[in-house]
Design an enzyme around this catalytic site. Structure first.
Site, PDB file in Angstrom:
ATOM      1  N   CYS A 113       1.022  -1.702   0.289  1.00  0.00           N
ATOM      2  CA  CYS A 113      -0.175   0.532   0.361  1.00  0.00           C
ATOM      3  C   CYS A 113       0.759   1.461  -0.105  1.00  0.00           C
ATOM      4  O   CYS A 113       0.285   2.450  -0.111  1.00  0.00           O
ATOM      5  CB  CYS A 113      -0.773   0.162   1.739  1.00  0.00           C
ATOM      6  N   HIS A 257      -3.542   7.272   1.365  1.00  0.00           N
ATOM      7  CA  HIS A 257      -4.185   5.651   1.322  1.00  0.00           C
ATOM      8  C   HIS A 257      -5.441   4.722   1.477  1.00  0.00           C
ATOM      9  O   HIS A 257      -5.640   5.646   2.690  1.00  0.00           O
ATOM     10  CB  HIS A 257      -3.232   4.596   1.090  1.00  0.00           C
ATOM     11  N   ASN A 287     -10.273  -0.592  -1.923  1.00  0.00           N
ATOM     12  CA  ASN A 287      -8.833  -0.657  -2.030  1.00  0.00           C
ATOM     13  C   ASN A 287      -8.029  -0.961  -2.455  1.00  0.00           C
ATOM     14  O   ASN A 287      -7.370  -2.104  -2.944  1.00  0.00           O
ATOM     15  CB  ASN A 287      -8.396  -1.157  -0.115  1.00  0.00           C
TER      16      ASN A 287
HETATM   17  N1  COA Z   1     -19.769  -9.388   4.950  1.00  0.00           N
HETATM   18  C1  COA Z   1     -20.463  -9.986   7.077  1.00  0.00           C
HETATM   19  N2  COA Z   1     -19.969 -10.629   7.883  1.00  0.00           N
HETATM   20  C2  COA Z   1     -18.929 -10.512   7.817  1.00  0.00           C
HETATM   21  C3  COA Z   1     -17.577 -10.033   6.640  1.00  0.00           C
HETATM   22  C4  COA Z   1     -18.121  -9.615   5.477  1.00  0.00           C
HETATM   23  N3  COA Z   1     -17.548  -9.227   4.518  1.00  0.00           N
HETATM   24  N4  COA Z   1     -16.341 -10.151   7.313  1.00  0.00           N
HETATM   25  C5  COA Z   1     -15.918 -10.865   8.689  1.00  0.00           C
HETATM   26  N5  COA Z   1     -17.664 -10.734   8.478  1.00  0.00           N
HETATM   27  C6  COA Z   1     -17.630 -11.089   9.932  1.00  0.00           C
HETATM   28  C7  COA Z   1     -17.324 -11.557  11.175  1.00  0.00           C
HETATM   29  O1  COA Z   1     -16.665 -13.526  10.828  1.00  0.00           O
HETATM   30  C8  COA Z   1     -17.128 -11.487  12.286  1.00  0.00           C
HETATM   31  O2  COA Z   1     -17.787 -12.444  12.416  1.00  0.00           O
HETATM   32  P1  COA Z   1     -18.587 -13.483  14.213  1.00  0.00           P
HETATM   33  O3  COA Z   1     -18.109 -12.051  15.209  1.00  0.00           O
HETATM   34  O4  COA Z   1     -19.569 -13.845  14.344  1.00  0.00           O
HETATM   35  O5  COA Z   1     -17.114 -13.616  14.867  1.00  0.00           O
HETATM   36  C9  COA Z   1     -17.798 -10.319  12.183  1.00  0.00           C
HETATM   37  O6  COA Z   1     -17.648  -9.596  10.831  1.00  0.00           O
HETATM   38  C10 COA Z   1     -16.558  -9.374  12.929  1.00  0.00           C
HETATM   39  O7  COA Z   1     -15.352  -9.342  12.431  1.00  0.00           O
HETATM   40  P2  COA Z   1     -14.272  -8.618  12.706  1.00  0.00           P
HETATM   41  O8  COA Z   1     -12.952  -8.955  11.969  1.00  0.00           O
HETATM   42  O9  COA Z   1     -14.414  -8.269  14.147  1.00  0.00           O
HETATM   43  O10 COA Z   1     -15.092  -7.410  12.476  1.00  0.00           O
HETATM   44  P3  COA Z   1     -13.718  -5.923  12.460  1.00  0.00           P
HETATM   45  O11 COA Z   1     -15.230  -4.985  13.101  1.00  0.00           O
HETATM   46  O12 COA Z   1     -12.834  -6.332  12.721  1.00  0.00           O
HETATM   47  O13 COA Z   1     -13.713  -5.365  11.104  1.00  0.00           O
HETATM   48  C11 COA Z   1     -12.035  -5.092   9.190  1.00  0.00           C
HETATM   49  C12 COA Z   1     -13.269  -5.948   9.873  1.00  0.00           C
HETATM   50  C13 COA Z   1     -11.693  -5.950   8.151  1.00  0.00           C
HETATM   51  C14 COA Z   1     -12.948  -4.190   8.443  1.00  0.00           C
HETATM   52  C15 COA Z   1     -12.059  -3.924  10.014  1.00  0.00           C
HETATM   53  O14 COA Z   1     -10.895  -5.066  10.875  1.00  0.00           O
HETATM   54  C16 COA Z   1     -10.628  -3.090   9.430  1.00  0.00           C
HETATM   55  O15 COA Z   1     -10.965  -2.636   9.034  1.00  0.00           O
HETATM   56  N6  COA Z   1      -9.715  -3.933   8.948  1.00  0.00           N
HETATM   57  C17 COA Z   1      -8.309  -2.915   8.584  1.00  0.00           C
HETATM   58  C18 COA Z   1      -8.047  -3.799   6.932  1.00  0.00           C
HETATM   59  C19 COA Z   1      -7.865  -2.774   6.157  1.00  0.00           C
HETATM   60  O16 COA Z   1      -7.781  -1.846   5.138  1.00  0.00           O
HETATM   61  N7  COA Z   1      -6.661  -3.597   5.224  1.00  0.00           N
HETATM   62  C20 COA Z   1      -6.103  -2.800   4.235  1.00  0.00           C
HETATM   63  C21 COA Z   1      -4.981  -2.516   4.893  1.00  0.00           C
HETATM   64  S1  COA Z   1      -4.178  -1.403   3.699  1.00  0.00           S
END
Ligand code: COA
Length: 330
Positions: A113, A257, A287
């Site tokens: 990124c 980014h 992204n």
């Molecule tokens: N649709 C529906 N549910 C989803 C899902 C999707 N696409 N992806 C994950 N879930 C579920 C998980 O399985 C979990 O279920 P559970 O509670 O039954 O176990 C629940 O949603 C919560 O998951 P969690 O990973 O705790 O969610 P979160 O609030 O941390 O959000 C991200 C996940 C990935 C959106 C978040 O962590 C994030 O934005 N991280 C940064 C990612 C990023 O920007 N990456 C690129 C960097 S350059």
């Protein structure tokens, strides 16, 4: 020492729009979950046969044209991607061939990124140091062919999209253009966001077993990435301001980014800058990793959101972990 500035910007987005509703047909997810957690509403996916080098070449042509120079003026190119067409050689040489650039050097950057900002710093140094007059910097990604579109991969797959952006860097009077670049990495977190295979550690580097185990697909510790991103973005932006003796109030625009909207909003809050000073297009493209900053930059230039004399800060965070900022007096 002379300065270095961005003479022209360009972008290339594949025409195929993939909405959140389209994704609900492939995996167990919902429009609400994706929009609430990431801000992404749609993204672009390439059709088979289009690689990151194709998109990169298209964006590069646009940037060269906007710069008002011709391709024969390009002395060197830097190509940033985490999705090269092949394991080797890197995509830069394919872009060079497509652009018909005779034998100019082509350097590949693999810092995910932050690839575009790392690449931009290379161009900055070459131009400021007088090694080259016109350097192309391209960020390009085809994420769609490497995502797990089943429910198992939904946390990662809903975030990413395809696209490319490019700039031409050329000479400027001192004090104008790219003022400074600030690059960081912390390899101890490399495994928190990675794609393991093909891997030179394995014999052979790709096998049916590895494919069955999904080791060729990206995996991410989302919460971990989020926590580090919201700390590193403000830190590296403040570093750029301090290095140049300017303040947050002097900034016309921050182009982060486009990781996801919640990260961008958290960064705006942490910096205490109003939301309209922090550009976002993640809702339309997702992204696009190394491509996201040059795509956003090109849109800002096109929309007249950046004017001559404006102070603009570009900032990135991503896999590695790596993070970086670039301060520009436009
Ligand atoms: N649709 C529906 N549910 C989803 C899902 C999707 N696409 N992806 C994950 N879930 C579920 C998980 O399985 C979990 O279920 P559970 O509670 O039954 O176990 C629940 O949603 C919560 O998951 P969690 O990973 O705790 O969610 P979160 O609030 O941390 O959000 C991200 C996940 C990935 C959106 C978040 O962590 C994030 O934005 N991280 C940064 C990612 C990023 O920007 N990456 C690129 C960097 S350059």
């Amino acid at each position: 020492m002379r300065g270095a500035r961005i003479l022209g910007t360009g972008r290339a987005l594949p025409p195929r729009v993939v909405t959140n509703t389209d994704l609900t047909k492939l995996m167990d997810t919902t429009e609400e979950w994706i929009v609430q957690r990431t801000g992404v509403r749609e993204r672009r996916f390439v059709d088979p046969g289009t690689g990151s080098s194709d998109l990169g070449a298209e964006a590069a042509r646009a940037a060269v044209s906007r710069a008002g120079i011709s391709l024969s003026d390009i002395d060197f190119l830097v190509f940033a991607t985490l999705t090269p067409d092949y394991f080797f050689p890197g995509g830069g040489v394919f872009v060079q061939e497509m652009l018909g650039l005779p034998t100019v050097g082509a350097l590949d950057v693999r810092t995910q990124c932050t690839g575009f900002l790392y690449g931009l710093s290379v161009a900055e140094a070459y131009v400021k140091g007088g090694f080259f007059d016109h350097v192309l910097v391209i960020g390009s990604e085809v994420q769609s062919t490497g995502l797990d579109m089943s429910t198992a991969g939904r946390d990662v797959s809903v975030i990413f999209g395809d696209g490319a952006g490019a700039v031409v860097v050329g000479p400027a009077e001192e004090g104008r253009g790219i003022l400074s670049s600030h690059l960081h990495a912390e390899g101890k977190y490399a495994r928190e966001l990675m794609c393991e295979a093909p891997s030179s550690l394995e014999h052979p580097r790709i096998s049916h077993e590895m494919l069955s185990a999904g080791r060729h697909l990206p995996r991410m510790n989302g919460r971990y990435v989020f926590t580090h991103a919201v700390r590193r973005f403000p830190e590296v932006i403040r570093e750029a301001l301090a290095a140049n003796g300017v303040s947050m109030a002097d900034l016309s625009l921050v182009i982060p980014h486009q990781a996801n909207l919640r990260i961008t909003q958290a960064v705006a809050n942490a910096l205490g800058v109003p939301g309209e000073k922090v550009y976002s297009n993640v809702e339309r493209y997702g992204n696009t990793t190394a491509a996201s900053i040059p795509i956003a930059l090109d849109e800002c230039v096109e929309q007249g959101r950046i004017r001559e004399g404006d102070l603009v800060c570009l900032a990135a965070f991503g896999s590695g972990f790596t993070w970086a900022s670039t301060l520009i007096r436009w």
